[in-house]
Design a protein around this motif. Structure first.
Motif, PDB file in Angstrom:
ATOM      1  N   GLN A 207      18.307 -30.420 -17.543  1.00 29.33           N
ATOM      2  CA  GLN A 207      19.298 -31.472 -17.794  1.00 29.33           C
ATOM      3  C   GLN A 207      20.641 -31.097 -17.185  1.00 29.33           C
ATOM      4  OE1 GLN A 207      19.352 -32.166 -22.043  1.00 29.33           O
ATOM      5  NE2 GLN A 207      17.834 -33.811 -21.846  1.00 29.33           N
ATOM      6  N   ALA A 208      21.417 -32.093 -16.879  1.00 29.68           N
ATOM      7  CA  ALA A 208      22.765 -31.857 -16.360  1.00 29.68           C
ATOM      8  C   ALA A 208      23.542 -30.959 -17.327  1.00 29.68           C
ATOM      9  CB  ALA A 208      23.502 -33.174 -16.160  1.00 29.68           C
ATOM     10  N   GLY A 209      24.256 -30.005 -16.755  1.00 28.08           N
ATOM     11  CA  GLY A 209      24.986 -29.030 -17.553  1.00 28.08           C
ATOM     12  C   GLY A 209      24.205 -27.766 -17.840  1.00 28.08           C
ATOM     13  N   GLY A 210      22.917 -27.789 -17.550  1.00 26.37           N
ATOM     14  CA  GLY A 210      22.070 -26.643 -17.812  1.00 26.37           C
ATOM     15  C   GLY A 210      22.116 -25.607 -16.702  1.00 26.37           C
ATOM     16  N   SER A 211      21.264 -24.593 -16.846  1.00 29.48           N
ATOM     17  CA  SER A 211      21.238 -23.473 -15.911  1.00 29.48           C
ATOM     18  C   SER A 211      19.813 -23.165 -15.469  1.00 29.48           C
ATOM     19  CB  SER A 211      21.825 -22.218 -16.572  1.00 29.48           C
ATOM     20  OG  SER A 211      23.171 -22.408 -16.924  1.00 29.48           O
ATOM     21  N   LEU A 212      19.711 -22.600 -14.287  1.00 28.46           N
ATOM     22  CA  LEU A 212      18.461 -22.072 -13.764  1.00 28.46           C
ATOM     23  C   LEU A 212      18.792 -20.825 -12.947  1.00 28.46           C
ATOM     24  CD1 LEU A 212      16.440 -25.138 -12.376  1.00 28.46           C
ATOM     25  CD2 LEU A 212      15.791 -23.697 -14.316  1.00 28.46           C
ATOM     26  N   ARG A 213      17.839 -19.910 -12.866  1.00 30.02           N
ATOM     27  CA  ARG A 213      17.979 -18.776 -11.965  1.00 30.02           C
ATOM     28  C   ARG A 213      16.800 -18.762 -11.005  1.00 30.02           C
ATOM     29  NH1 ARG A 213      18.261 -12.206 -12.765  1.00 30.02           N
ATOM     30  NH2 ARG A 213      16.013 -12.458 -13.124  1.00 30.02           N
TER      31      ARG A 213
ATOM     32  N   ARG B 198      30.228 -22.274  -9.755  1.00 32.80           N
ATOM     33  CA  ARG B 198      29.083 -22.639 -10.608  1.00 32.80           C
ATOM     34  C   ARG B 198      27.847 -21.792 -10.294  1.00 32.80           C
ATOM     35  NH1 ARG B 198      26.751 -27.493 -10.113  1.00 32.80           N
ATOM     36  NH2 ARG B 198      27.337 -27.777  -7.925  1.00 32.80           N
ATOM     37  N   PHE B 199      27.672 -21.424  -9.039  1.00 29.94           N
ATOM     38  CA  PHE B 199      26.507 -20.653  -8.607  1.00 29.94           C
ATOM     39  C   PHE B 199      26.935 -19.225  -8.273  1.00 29.94           C
ATOM     40  CE2 PHE B 199      23.765 -24.333  -6.694  1.00 29.94           C
ATOM     41  CZ  PHE B 199      23.898 -25.038  -7.876  1.00 29.94           C
ATOM     42  N   THR B 200      26.017 -18.279  -8.501  1.00 32.16           N
ATOM     43  CA  THR B 200      26.266 -16.886  -8.160  1.00 32.16           C
ATOM     44  C   THR B 200      25.040 -16.315  -7.454  1.00 32.16           C
ATOM     45  OG1 THR B 200      27.692 -16.594 -10.088  1.00 32.16           O
ATOM     46  CG2 THR B 200      26.858 -14.603  -9.028  1.00 32.16           C
ATOM     47  N   ILE B 201      25.259 -15.764  -6.275  1.00 27.82           N
ATOM     48  CA  ILE B 201      24.186 -15.104  -5.536  1.00 27.82           C
ATOM     49  C   ILE B 201      24.301 -13.601  -5.751  1.00 27.82           C
ATOM     50  CG2 ILE B 201      25.529 -14.969  -3.383  1.00 27.82           C
ATOM     51  CD1 ILE B 201      22.891 -15.438  -1.851  1.00 27.82           C
TER      52      ILE B 201
ATOM     53  N   SER C 129      26.033 -24.993 -14.897  1.00 27.66           N
ATOM     54  CA  SER C 129      26.699 -26.304 -14.886  1.00 27.66           C
ATOM     55  C   SER C 129      26.071 -27.217 -13.846  1.00 27.66           C
ATOM     56  CB  SER C 129      28.201 -26.127 -14.603  1.00 27.66           C
ATOM     57  OG  SER C 129      28.797 -25.295 -15.573  1.00 27.66           O
ATOM     58  N   LEU C 130      24.775 -27.301 -13.881  1.00 32.55           N
ATOM     59  CA  LEU C 130      24.056 -28.072 -12.863  1.00 32.55           C
ATOM     60  C   LEU C 130      24.363 -29.550 -12.978  1.00 32.55           C
ATOM     61  CD1 LEU C 130      20.746 -26.071 -12.930  1.00 32.55           C
ATOM     62  CD2 LEU C 130      22.074 -26.572 -10.866  1.00 32.55           C
ATOM     63  N   LYS C 131      24.379 -30.194 -11.818  1.00 34.96           N
ATOM     64  CA  LYS C 131      24.660 -31.620 -11.716  1.00 34.96           C
ATOM     65  C   LYS C 131      23.466 -32.321 -11.068  1.00 34.96           C
ATOM     66  CE  LYS C 131      29.499 -30.491 -10.716  1.00 34.96           C
ATOM     67  NZ  LYS C 131      30.615 -30.666  -9.737  1.00 34.96           N
ATOM     68  N   PRO C 132      23.316 -33.623 -11.305  1.00 31.51           N
ATOM     69  CA  PRO C 132      22.213 -34.347 -10.649  1.00 31.51           C
ATOM     70  C   PRO C 132      22.232 -34.193  -9.123  1.00 31.51           C
ATOM     71  CG  PRO C 132      23.104 -35.660 -12.420  1.00 31.51           C
ATOM     72  CD  PRO C 132      24.000 -34.460 -12.302  1.00 31.51           C
ATOM     73  N   GLU C 133      23.426 -34.080  -8.548  1.00 31.24           N
ATOM     74  CA  GLU C 133      23.512 -33.943  -7.088  1.00 31.24           C
ATOM     75  C   GLU C 133      23.060 -32.573  -6.595  1.00 31.24           C
ATOM     76  OE1 GLU C 133      25.909 -34.983  -9.195  1.00 31.24           O
ATOM     77  OE2 GLU C 133      27.900 -34.278  -8.544  1.00 31.24           O
ATOM     78  N   ASP C 134      22.762 -31.649  -7.493  1.00 32.22           N
ATOM     79  CA  ASP C 134      22.178 -30.369  -7.100  1.00 32.22           C
ATOM     80  C   ASP C 134      20.662 -30.470  -6.907  1.00 32.22           C
ATOM     81  OD1 ASP C 134      24.427 -28.822  -9.407  1.00 32.22           O
ATOM     82  OD2 ASP C 134      24.620 -28.865  -7.223  1.00 32.22           O
TER      83      ASP C 134
END
Length: 122
Positions: A13-19, A66-69, A84-89
């Motif tokens: 969902q928007a606002g969530g995180s993934l790695r 928002r992203f970290t490599i 802080s993922l967005k739909p446009e990601d």
């Protein structure tokens, strides 16, 4: 020859995180610049982030903050922490390796993974 395998994509969902993770084969992984790119439907593949052998990093404006490599050379793995993922990601995310450069240009990268789908719902 280097083989790259991405994992960690999914639906969030928007606002969530993934790695995302990218496991690399090859003994010279630590010397390469590693990059993440993404491609949304109907759009060109675009640069997201890169990291070099000394852990210097650079990000696209759209993901900075928002992203970290990061990378773990002992595990031959590079990561992309996405917050802080967005739909446009929403896109297929690709890992890539550059043997000699420090570039955001996709044609500079020598090896590519198959990609992992990230979908962000609103």
């Amino acid at each position: 020859q280097v083989q790259l395998v991405e994992s960690g994509g999914g639906l969030v969902q928007a606002g969530g995180s993934l790695r995302l993770s990218c496991a690399a084969s090859g003994r010279t992984f630590s010397k390469y610049t590693m990059g993440w790119f993404r491609q949304a439907p109907g759009k060109e593949r675009e640069f997201v982030a890169r990291i070099n052998w000394s852990d210097s990093t650079y990000y696209a404006d759209s993901v900075r903050g928002r992203f970290t490599i990061s990378r773990d050379n002992a595990k031959n793995t590079v990561y992309l922490q996405m917050n802080s993922l967005k739909p446009e990601d929403t896109a297929v995310y690709y890992c890539a390796a550059d043997r000699e450069g420090w570039s955001s240009l996709r044609y500079q990268y020598d090896y590519w993974g198959q990609g992992t789908q990230v979908t962000v719902s609103s």
